[in-house]
Motif scaffolding. Sequence first.
Motif, mmCIF file in Angstrom:
data_model
loop_
_atom_site.group_PDB
_atom_site.id
_atom_site.type_symbol
_atom_site.label_atom_id
_atom_site.label_comp_id
_atom_site.label_asym_id
_atom_site.label_seq_id
_atom_site.Cartn_x
_atom_site.Cartn_y
_atom_site.Cartn_z
ATOM 1 N N ALA A 129 -12.714 3.795 -7.568
ATOM 2 C CA ALA A 129 -11.531 3.304 -6.837
ATOM 3 C C ALA A 129 -10.495 2.704 -7.780
ATOM 4 O O ALA A 129 -9.329 2.555 -7.422
ATOM 5 N N ALA A 130 -10.924 2.354 -9.001
ATOM 6 C CA ALA A 130 -10.002 1.706 -9.947
ATOM 7 C C ALA A 130 -9.315 2.704 -10.862
ATOM 8 O O ALA A 130 -8.561 2.305 -11.745
ATOM 9 N N ARG A 131 -9.553 3.988 -10.641
ATOM 10 C CA ARG A 131 -8.970 4.974 -11.558
ATOM 11 C C ARG A 131 -7.442 4.873 -11.558
ATOM 12 O O ARG A 131 -6.823 4.822 -10.497
ATOM 13 N N LEU B 200 -7.034 -1.776 -2.191
ATOM 14 C CA LEU B 200 -5.610 -1.458 -2.336
ATOM 15 C C LEU B 200 -5.422 -0.256 -3.254
ATOM 16 O O LEU B 200 -4.631 0.653 -2.965
ATOM 17 N N SER B 201 -6.173 -0.233 -4.355
ATOM 18 C CA SER B 201 -6.070 0.875 -5.298
ATOM 19 C C SER B 201 -6.437 2.193 -4.623
ATOM 20 O O SER B 201 -5.791 3.228 -4.845
ATOM 21 N N THR B 202 -7.458 2.142 -3.770
ATOM 22 C CA THR B 202 -7.865 3.338 -3.026
ATOM 23 C C THR B 202 -6.748 3.807 -2.097
ATOM 24 O O THR B 202 -6.432 5.002 -2.033
ATOM 25 N N ARG C 51 -4.290 7.490 -2.478
ATOM 26 C CA ARG C 51 -4.167 8.563 -1.471
ATOM 27 C C ARG C 51 -2.838 9.297 -1.564
ATOM 28 O O ARG C 51 -2.750 10.480 -1.261
ATOM 29 N N HIS C 52 -1.787 8.571 -1.982
ATOM 30 C CA HIS C 52 -0.485 9.257 -2.141
ATOM 31 C C HIS C 52 -0.036 9.241 -3.599
ATOM 32 O O HIS C 52 1.154 9.342 -3.894
ATOM 33 N N ALA D 251 0.791 -1.236 0.000
ATOM 34 C CA ALA D 251 0.000 0.000 0.000
ATOM 35 C C ALA D 251 0.820 1.282 0.000
ATOM 36 O O ALA D 251 0.303 2.337 -0.350
ATOM 37 N N ASP D 252 2.096 1.211 0.381
ATOM 38 C CA ASP D 252 2.908 2.432 0.445
ATOM 39 C C ASP D 252 3.674 2.731 -0.838
ATOM 40 O O ASP D 252 4.332 3.765 -0.936
#
Lengths: 347, 347
Positions: free
Chosen positions: B201-203, B167-169, B173-174, B141-142
């Motif tokens: 969320a899949a963008r 996970l995509s969301t 975020r970063h 995720a990072d």
Amino acid sequence: MEHRQEGSEAAALRSHIRTHGGNLESAMALHPEAPRPWIDLSTGINPVPYPVGPLPAETWTRLPSGAALADLMAAAAFAYGAADGAMVAAAPGTQALIQLLPRLMPARRVAVLGPTYGEHAAAWSAAGAAVATVTTVDALADADVAVVVNPNNPDGRVVAPDRLLMLSTSLARHGGRLVVDEAFADGLAGVSVVPRLDDPAARGMVVLRSFGKTYGLAGVRLGFAVADAPTAAAIRQALGPWAVPGPALTIGRAALRDGDWLAGAMARLVADAARLDGLLAAAGLTPLGGTPLFRLAEAPEGADVWFDRLARAGILTRPFDYAPTWLRFGLPGDAAAWGRLEAALRG
Amino acid sequence: MEHRQEGSEAAALRSHIRTHGGNLESAMALHPEAPRPWIDLSTGINPVPYPVGPLPAETWTRLPSGAALADLMAAAAFAYGAADGAMVAAAPGTQALIQLLPRLMPARRVAVLGPTYGEHAAAWSAAGAAVATVTTVDALADADVAVVVNPNNPDGRVVAPDRLLMLSTSLARHGGRLVVDEAFADGLAGVSVVPRLDDPAARGMVVLRSFGKTYGLAGVRLGFAVADAPTAAAIRQALGPWAVPGPALTIGRAALRDGDWLAGAMARLVADAARLDGLLAAAGLTPLGGTPLFRLAEAPEGADVWFDRLARAGILTRPFDYAPTWLRFGLPGDAAAWGRLEAALRG
């Protein structure tokens, strides 16, 4: 309103036709009344292709093998006059290499000897480089990357290999590099710089060769970069494994070693190019040059007049957005096509 | 001295075999005494290919047309469950996309859920990213770019589409992005995230699909990226015009719309995969999973023992440099191949 919409649609089709050859679909939409089948003279693709026989099943089913790729590289080195297959990188079409080079050679200032095939400038621009189209070889010498299409498309202008080596030397002084696109150099003695790539002056130079044009197999997608071995290895690395499809490997290995076929094809193409120039001149067009695969002609009254007259006869030619009096003609492939072209030119 | 040289050559061949499947030439060099023809079980390619009939001449001779490409994109969208052909970019093999993505998505830190297919880490590393192989989805995720092969190769582990969207969301975020390689997702209900690409969320997510494996046509070189329309357009732009060879266009358009063939193939593959697990278990190997196109097995005594025993019988399997007890088996394609495998496993 209806008329304006149709007009803008037609303008879009014309713009499409002026960007690349081969846009038969756009031509058909623009001239739905034209007799079929269309004769596509808008490209520089040999209309008499190298024969593709049935391919072994493994060509389709297996991942292309490393041994087959090495053999294709050796065949390309033999065909193009390079010392060694290690100087070759094989790609699914020269266009794939044109897309790739800006990512391998970071460049701020790119100079293209033009006007010429538009995809070089497009690819470097897309990568963020400032691209200048220049009209003399001397004006290329200050660039980070200089691009010469040789012989040039569409006018056939040739820069001698000696001159290219001098240019490469000038460029090297400030870390600049030379890309030579020899898409139309097959079978033309003394034109290609590939046999000179051993010269230290050629270090870092990348020469592109196209398979599909001379061999009449544009759908196969096969092209090559030829360069010093480290440069070729870097290009192969960037392309990654299995870059060349099985059919292209199988066909390319055979065709590139078939000197008899090439000699016969060149003899026919050279004769047909001369015949085409004669037809164009008789119709009042001025032949401006070209290569054995296409001829460029000037129409003082504007190329659109001729483009439209030929299109109404179901014959697609290639106009250019940057030269409104130029029209490029590929070679007709058979007696019927020659007859239709001759009749349409007579008007 | 002689012996040491032979040893290092053999080691190089073994290393090659542990990097990719399909290295039949290396296997033949390592075991020249093996009976022929070799049976190649080292890949995850369907041994019963989609039938390739004679292709129209234009497939070879003409530049691939824009209309044919648009139709291939529509066929891929249909086959993979995307809303629209505009969400598809077609390439000459998924590997070409794996090579391309690092150039489109600048990333310093890349995390790959592994162990898995090695070319993802290789491509991002070659582009200068720091690549970490992690073993949990949370640990992805990072990253600037996270890569999930789903189902995974070689163990078949599946991450649910819902989890991938979460996970995509997290990544978004970063400014991070998710790449999902669905090379082995064909015909597996509920595994693919493609039908969920409309979800906000899949963008920016890129899903890779491979044509050659399920359809048994790895030599054709055809693969797809499926993503939101702007992302797909950017990938098409980077690939440039005529990226997909004529034969791949012609074959792909037909095959991807042939749901009957796929259903029949999947039924056979699922049954054969179960049969293979049974043979492996009977031989004392522990089936660890896989997909209908390949099975992974554990050999507590070391995979080399089995690899060599099978190689001496002219059967190539796939060992792994990172897991000395793992051996991957593709499916035999006919009764003779099943018979030879069964006999060789019995020892």
